[in-house]
Motif scaffolding. Structure first.
Motif, PDB file in Angstrom:
ATOM      1  N   VAL A  71     -24.528  -8.814  -4.208  1.00  0.00           N
ATOM      2  CA  VAL A  71     -25.623  -8.316  -3.364  1.00  0.00           C
ATOM      3  C   VAL A  71     -26.657  -9.430  -3.219  1.00  0.00           C
ATOM      4  O   VAL A  71     -27.338  -9.698  -2.430  1.00  0.00           O
ATOM      5  CB  VAL A  71     -25.977  -6.928  -3.895  1.00  0.00           C
ATOM      6  CG1 VAL A  71     -27.395  -6.834  -3.296  1.00  0.00           C
ATOM      7  CG2 VAL A  71     -24.884  -6.143  -3.801  1.00  0.00           C
ATOM      8  N   HIS A  72     -26.969  -9.992  -4.458  1.00  0.00           N
ATOM      9  CA  HIS A  72     -28.115 -11.273  -4.677  1.00  0.00           C
ATOM     10  C   HIS A  72     -27.558 -12.318  -3.413  1.00  0.00           C
ATOM     11  O   HIS A  72     -28.507 -12.775  -2.809  1.00  0.00           O
ATOM     12  CB  HIS A  72     -27.939 -11.755  -5.903  1.00  0.00           C
ATOM     13  CG  HIS A  72     -29.144 -12.605  -6.303  1.00  0.00           C
ATOM     14  ND1 HIS A  72     -29.294 -13.786  -5.886  1.00  0.00           N
ATOM     15  CD2 HIS A  72     -30.368 -12.167  -6.726  1.00  0.00           C
ATOM     16  CE1 HIS A  72     -30.390 -14.319  -6.117  1.00  0.00           C
ATOM     17  NE2 HIS A  72     -31.102 -13.505  -6.585  1.00  0.00           N
ATOM     18  N   ARG A  73     -26.290 -12.702  -3.544  1.00  0.00           N
ATOM     19  CA  ARG A  73     -26.079 -13.703  -2.290  1.00  0.00           C
ATOM     20  C   ARG A  73     -26.328 -13.107  -1.073  1.00  0.00           C
ATOM     21  O   ARG A  73     -26.807 -14.136  -0.231  1.00  0.00           O
ATOM     22  CB  ARG A  73     -24.599 -14.072  -2.600  1.00  0.00           C
ATOM     23  CG  ARG A  73     -24.104 -15.317  -1.630  1.00  0.00           C
ATOM     24  CD  ARG A  73     -22.482 -15.484  -1.918  1.00  0.00           C
ATOM     25  NE  ARG A  73     -21.819 -14.470  -1.474  1.00  0.00           N
ATOM     26  CZ  ARG A  73     -21.253 -14.267  -0.237  1.00  0.00           C
ATOM     27  NH1 ARG A  73     -21.860 -15.054   0.431  1.00  0.00           N
ATOM     28  NH2 ARG A  73     -20.667 -13.357  -0.269  1.00  0.00           N
ATOM     29  N   GLN A  74     -25.936 -12.071  -0.632  1.00  0.00           N
ATOM     30  CA  GLN A  74     -25.938 -11.697   0.536  1.00  0.00           C
ATOM     31  C   GLN A  74     -27.775 -11.239   1.124  1.00  0.00           C
ATOM     32  O   GLN A  74     -27.927 -11.748   2.268  1.00  0.00           O
ATOM     33  CB  GLN A  74     -25.399 -10.220   1.006  1.00  0.00           C
ATOM     34  CG  GLN A  74     -23.836 -10.278   0.685  1.00  0.00           C
ATOM     35  CD  GLN A  74     -23.014 -10.747   1.926  1.00  0.00           C
ATOM     36  OE1 GLN A  74     -23.905 -11.240   2.915  1.00  0.00           O
ATOM     37  NE2 GLN A  74     -21.959 -11.275   1.830  1.00  0.00           N
ATOM     38  N   TRP A 111     -27.903  -3.600   2.152  1.00  0.00           N
ATOM     39  CA  TRP A 111     -27.492  -4.351   1.040  1.00  0.00           C
ATOM     40  C   TRP A 111     -28.455  -3.786  -0.125  1.00  0.00           C
ATOM     41  O   TRP A 111     -28.054  -3.845  -1.459  1.00  0.00           O
ATOM     42  CB  TRP A 111     -27.956  -5.772   1.125  1.00  0.00           C
ATOM     43  CG  TRP A 111     -26.708  -6.353   1.942  1.00  0.00           C
ATOM     44  CD1 TRP A 111     -26.667  -6.910   3.373  1.00  0.00           C
ATOM     45  CD2 TRP A 111     -25.357  -6.593   1.466  1.00  0.00           C
ATOM     46  NE1 TRP A 111     -25.354  -7.273   3.654  1.00  0.00           N
ATOM     47  CE2 TRP A 111     -24.588  -7.117   2.393  1.00  0.00           C
ATOM     48  CE3 TRP A 111     -24.827  -6.421   0.155  1.00  0.00           C
ATOM     49  CZ2 TRP A 111     -23.107  -7.493   2.280  1.00  0.00           C
ATOM     50  CZ3 TRP A 111     -23.505  -6.693  -0.081  1.00  0.00           C
ATOM     51  CH2 TRP A 111     -22.643  -7.104   1.013  1.00  0.00           C
ATOM     52  N   LEU A 112     -29.739  -3.686   0.071  1.00  0.00           N
ATOM     53  CA  LEU A 112     -30.390  -2.996  -0.898  1.00  0.00           C
ATOM     54  C   LEU A 112     -30.027  -1.557  -1.671  1.00  0.00           C
ATOM     55  O   LEU A 112     -30.044  -1.519  -2.626  1.00  0.00           O
ATOM     56  CB  LEU A 112     -32.171  -2.771  -0.586  1.00  0.00           C
ATOM     57  CG  LEU A 112     -32.841  -3.987  -0.283  1.00  0.00           C
ATOM     58  CD1 LEU A 112     -34.136  -3.835   0.346  1.00  0.00           C
ATOM     59  CD2 LEU A 112     -32.956  -4.907  -1.670  1.00  0.00           C
ATOM     60  N   GLN A 139     -39.935 -14.486  -0.498  1.00  0.00           N
ATOM     61  CA  GLN A 139     -40.449 -15.069  -1.769  1.00  0.00           C
ATOM     62  C   GLN A 139     -39.990 -14.349  -2.812  1.00  0.00           C
ATOM     63  O   GLN A 139     -39.471 -15.120  -3.928  1.00  0.00           O
ATOM     64  CB  GLN A 139     -41.848 -15.217  -1.550  1.00  0.00           C
ATOM     65  CG  GLN A 139     -42.520 -16.112  -0.599  1.00  0.00           C
ATOM     66  CD  GLN A 139     -43.977 -16.013  -0.789  1.00  0.00           C
ATOM     67  OE1 GLN A 139     -44.714 -15.123  -1.462  1.00  0.00           O
ATOM     68  NE2 GLN A 139     -44.554 -17.078  -0.104  1.00  0.00           N
ATOM     69  N   GLN A 140     -39.905 -12.955  -3.079  1.00  0.00           N
ATOM     70  CA  GLN A 140     -39.594 -12.131  -4.214  1.00  0.00           C
ATOM     71  C   GLN A 140     -38.284 -11.643  -4.605  1.00  0.00           C
ATOM     72  O   GLN A 140     -37.784 -11.966  -5.527  1.00  0.00           O
ATOM     73  CB  GLN A 140     -40.542 -11.044  -4.380  1.00  0.00           C
ATOM     74  CG  GLN A 140     -41.906 -11.606  -3.955  1.00  0.00           C
ATOM     75  CD  GLN A 140     -42.518 -12.429  -5.378  1.00  0.00           C
ATOM     76  OE1 GLN A 140     -42.114 -12.210  -6.613  1.00  0.00           O
ATOM     77  NE2 GLN A 140     -43.390 -13.317  -5.078  1.00  0.00           N
ATOM     78  N   ILE A 141     -37.645 -11.406  -3.457  1.00  0.00           N
ATOM     79  CA  ILE A 141     -36.440 -10.755  -3.495  1.00  0.00           C
ATOM     80  C   ILE A 141     -35.135 -11.804  -4.231  1.00  0.00           C
ATOM     81  O   ILE A 141     -34.612 -11.559  -5.119  1.00  0.00           O
ATOM     82  CB  ILE A 141     -35.810  -9.966  -2.297  1.00  0.00           C
ATOM     83  CG1 ILE A 141     -36.513  -8.825  -2.108  1.00  0.00           C
ATOM     84  CG2 ILE A 141     -34.381  -9.604  -2.540  1.00  0.00           C
ATOM     85  CD1 ILE A 141     -36.259  -8.213  -0.729  1.00  0.00           C
ATOM     86  N   LEU A 192     -26.882 -10.367 -12.110  1.00  0.00           N
ATOM     87  CA  LEU A 192     -26.351  -9.638 -13.205  1.00  0.00           C
ATOM     88  C   LEU A 192     -25.418 -10.151 -14.148  1.00  0.00           C
ATOM     89  O   LEU A 192     -25.587 -10.325 -15.257  1.00  0.00           O
ATOM     90  CB  LEU A 192     -25.590  -8.323 -12.619  1.00  0.00           C
ATOM     91  CG  LEU A 192     -24.813  -7.194 -13.540  1.00  0.00           C
ATOM     92  CD1 LEU A 192     -25.522  -6.902 -14.613  1.00  0.00           C
ATOM     93  CD2 LEU A 192     -24.010  -6.404 -12.867  1.00  0.00           C
ATOM     94  N   GLU A 193     -24.510 -10.903 -13.354  1.00  0.00           N
ATOM     95  CA  GLU A 193     -23.326 -11.811 -14.125  1.00  0.00           C
ATOM     96  C   GLU A 193     -23.834 -12.841 -14.851  1.00  0.00           C
ATOM     97  O   GLU A 193     -23.247 -13.321 -15.985  1.00  0.00           O
ATOM     98  CB  GLU A 193     -22.396 -12.160 -13.302  1.00  0.00           C
ATOM     99  CG  GLU A 193     -21.542 -11.153 -12.546  1.00  0.00           C
ATOM    100  CD  GLU A 193     -22.239 -10.536 -11.175  1.00  0.00           C
ATOM    101  OE1 GLU A 193     -21.495  -9.456 -10.667  1.00  0.00           O
ATOM    102  OE2 GLU A 193     -23.348 -10.695 -10.992  1.00  0.00           O
TER     103      GLU A 193
END
Length: 463
Positions: free
Chosen positions: A22-25, A43-44, A87-89, A95-96
């Protein structure tokens, strides 16, 4: 692990981690010249940590301006603006990388899967009800176990304590169990709820499974509550008593008959399983198997890493003993006796077998205390209760509540067998009665593990 000294401040300073995919996307999407907000919202909604971070940030901006809080993720992103998102997300922890212990990570991921599963159920019910307050209720359901996720990150032993309390029927709901676990750390639930609601804008948390922060309407609170229950108790099995009761409440909510409601619930579970498969998430749809009889044992997913309780350990030990030797009736009965004595600490029991004439039961093993009078033989013709039991693989609980009703079906020798509270179990070979086991019980709490052990025995008893 123990909770930080000021856990509430810690929760406000350290957002929940986001799954790596999710972070990558999200990061890739936010690096584009034009941001597709619909895709960003999609995605959120796949991660409660990312969702809670955005909703909480927007709520704090609005509160500072004395304006209404966001009513959806779309609204929250519009309030914050693209620059803030870019900037923030991407700064959110992964997680990993945050949780490196495999067992702890597995527990966290099952809890994430449950939040997604609950949100999918809530979404399907809102569609059925043609409810226009769609998005905020789905977000509320996605964030309903925010504190649980924080505990898996910061103190997984407290979450395992809570889950064990529910599994062992010491506390009825996970919400109450989490509240109890937090109390062991001196954390006041009301203060925790207020602080986190103010900071992360969690529309409802339902720690006590009944009360909720009054942001959602009553029907919406009910939807979140029922989605929470169905997603948690389905992890034990779809025929769990709590599932049956919850399905009835959902049927009343949707004003549909129980069969149609069950079909909708199971359809969502299967669809969610397909969604979860590429993510590697645990799915309860695997437990959607028609069962002729309600199970006596309700284990939680192994991913939680809970230590087996007494009953589970007895079943494991029986399997180990049974499979370490030839599967014969006598060997299985010896394995059963070992489990009764060593694992369940039920040291007083009697084993009777049919005589060659098939008219009597003869005592072969007597582990009842020396002060108890036990007959050497019991005549079936004079004990219709025992004769009835010996017509197949049957179990019967004898207690103060039913002993007076059953005594007329026994003679003096039969009375001696049931003078104490006990559990009677018959075993047969090729549909012919073989053995009657009388297990003395100390309290009602002994009945469930005995039943589970007898059910487990019968999976090996193929004679």
């Amino acid at each position: 692990m123990t909770l930080p000294a000021d856990w509430i401040a810690h929760l406000q300073q350290t957002p929940l981690p986001v799954r790596a995919e999710v972070h990558r996307q999200l990061t890739a999407l936010l690096q584009r010249d034009e941001i597709d907000q619909g895709e960003l919202v999609g995605w959120l909604r796949r991660d409660p940590g990312a969702c809670g971070f955005v909703m909480g940030s927007a709520a704090r901006v609005q509160r500072a301006k004395q304006r209404d809080a966001p009513h959806s993720l779309d609204h929250a992103l519009s309030l914050l603006g693209d620059t803030w998102s870019r900037q923030q997300i991407p700064k959110l922890p992964i997680l990993e990388e945050t949780i490196t212990d495999e067992l702890q990570l597995a527990g966290y991921l099952v809890a994430v899967a449950r939040s997604l599963h609950a949100a999918r159920h809530a979404e399907s019910w809102l569609v059925e009800l043609r409810d226009t307050s769609y998005e905020i209720v789905v977000v509320a359901t996605l964030l309903h176990n925010f504190i649980e996720l924080a505990l898996w990150r910061d103190a997984p032993e407290l979450m395992r304590l809570a889950l064990t309390q529910v599994r062992d029927n010491k506390i009825s709901t996970l919400g109450h169990a989490i509240k109890s676990a937090l109390q062991t750390e001196g954390i006041t639930l009301n203060l925790l709820e207020k602080s986190l609601n103010d900071f992360y804008y969690l529309p409802t948390q339902l720690f006590e499974d009944e009360a909720a922060t009054p942001i959602l309407a009553r029907q919406h609170q009910t939807i979140v509550l029922l989605a929470r229950r169905i997603s948690f108790f389905s992890e034990m099995g779809w025929y769990h008593p709590q599932i049956i009761a919850t399905q009835k409440e959902i049927s009343d909510l949707l004003k549909r008959d129980c069969a149609a409601t069950d079909q909708l619930i199971h359809q969502v579970a299967v669809q969610t399983a397909r969604e979860f498969e590429p993510m590697g998430f645990y799915s309860t749809a695997a437990l959607l198997i028609d069962s002729a009889s309600v199970p006596r044992h309700w284990p939680l997913p192994a991913q939680y890493g809970l230590q087996p309780n007494t009953q589970e350990q007895a079943l494991l030990n029986f399997s180990r003993r049974a499979t370490s030797q030839a599967l014969t009736p006598n060997n299985l009965i010896k394995s059963l006796m070992s489990c009764l004595i060593e694992d369940l600490k039920l040291v007083e029991f009697i084993i009777l077998s049919r005589t060659s004439s098939a008219l009597n039961l003869q005592v072969n093993v007597n582990k009842r205390g020396s002060g108890s009078a036990i007959p050497k033989e019991v005549t079936l013709a004079e004990n219709p209760l025992l004769a009835r039991l010996m017509t197949g693989m049957k179990g019967l609980v004898i207690s103060r509540e039913n002993r007076y009703k059953l005594k007329p079906l026994l003679d003096v020798n039969g009375h001696m067998l049931i003078e104490k509270d006990c559990f009677l179990q018959s075993l047969s070979i090729k549909n012919e009665p073989f053995v009657l086991i009388v297990i003395d019980t100390r309290s009602e709490e002994d009945i469930a593990p005995i039943r589970a052990l007898m059910t487990h025995l019968q999976t090996f008893w193929q004679f």
